[in-house]
Design an enzyme around this catalytic site. Structure first.
Site, mmCIF file in Angstrom:
data_model
loop_
_atom_site.group_PDB
_atom_site.id
_atom_site.type_symbol
_atom_site.label_atom_id
_atom_site.label_comp_id
_atom_site.label_asym_id
_atom_site.label_seq_id
_atom_site.Cartn_x
_atom_site.Cartn_y
_atom_site.Cartn_z
ATOM 1 C CB SER A 1 -0.925 0.004 1.215
ATOM 2 O OG SER A 1 -1.882 -1.015 1.076
ATOM 3 C CB CYS B 1 -5.920 -4.783 2.641
ATOM 4 S SG CYS B 1 -6.325 -5.525 4.231
ATOM 5 C CB VAL B 2 -2.582 -1.069 5.938
ATOM 6 C CG1 VAL B 2 -1.304 -1.113 6.764
ATOM 7 C CG2 VAL B 2 -2.320 -0.383 4.601
ATOM 8 C CD GLU C 1 2.626 -8.346 18.360
ATOM 9 O OE1 GLU C 1 3.871 -8.330 18.424
ATOM 10 O OE2 GLU C 1 1.931 -9.302 18.750
ATOM 11 C CB THR C 2 5.579 -2.301 14.864
ATOM 12 O OG1 THR C 2 5.198 -2.419 13.486
ATOM 13 C CG2 THR C 2 6.216 -3.587 15.343
ATOM 14 C CG HIS D 1 5.585 -1.064 9.178
ATOM 15 N ND1 HIS D 1 6.937 -1.240 9.228
ATOM 16 C CD2 HIS D 1 5.273 -0.951 7.872
ATOM 17 C CE1 HIS D 1 7.425 -1.246 8.002
ATOM 18 N NE2 HIS D 1 6.439 -1.078 7.160
#
Ligand code: DLZ
Length: 158
Positions: free
Chosen positions: A65, A89-90, A94-95, A97
């Site tokens: 993306s 689609c993102v 856990e980060t 990013h």
């Protein structure tokens, strides 16, 4: 996103301009391909249902993306292209990013649209889970690819 409040996939009552002469580029992210391919199918079929011809719909893939903005720019700068639809689609991880990618692509797509004075549509899902993504890519919350295509159609009829 309050998907239960407004589902643009239901556009059958609207009087939309025929898209027979318009040329579209659909830029699709390879990340989460199961989801983005469903978004693409929805967008493609919705454009065809609104009069676009298959010769006038160009599909381009980008790796993720984050690269949608660049892909959109390469398409929008072509004189013959009337509108660009970006599909991605993102999925929240856990980060941070996720935040960086979402911010970058939202700003990037907006900039391309304003720079080339053409509709460049933000069809990027930003769910917490894969299931939420599937629900919005032809599942119980409709298909956001359809909505992205209808948004392009509406903007071209502005
Ligand atoms: C690196 C990455 C991660 C972790 N997650 C996603 C995602 O959920 N959805 C997506 O479209 N792309 C993801 N990417 C890839 C980035 O978009 C980009 O392709 C890379 O950071 C290289 O620039």
């Amino acid at each position: 996103m309050a998907s239960n409040l407004k589902n643009l996939s239901d556009y059958s009552d609207k009087n939309l301009t025929d898209m027979g002469k318009k040329k579209f580029a659909i830029v699709v992210s390879e990340w989460n391909e199961e989801v983005t391919e469903s978004l693409y199918q929805g967008a493609y079929e919705t454009l065809i249902a609104n009069g676009a011809t298959k010769e006038n719909i160009i599909k381009k893939m980008v790796p993720g993306s984050f690269e949608l903005s660049m892909g959109a720019q390469w398409m929008a700068q072509k004189e013959e292209i009337d509108a660009v639809i970006c599909l991605g689609c993102v999925i929240q991880g856990e980060t941070r990013h996720f935040d960086f990618i979402c911010d970058a692509v939202a700003h990037g797509i907006t900039n391309v649209s304003l720079k080339y004075n053409k509709p460049v549509i933000f069809g990027v899902l930003t769910p917490n889970t894969q299931q939420q993504a599937l629900d919005r890519a032809g599942g119980k919350h409709g298909n956001k690819g359809d909505e992205a295509a209808i948004t392009a159609v509406k903007m071209l009829g502005f």
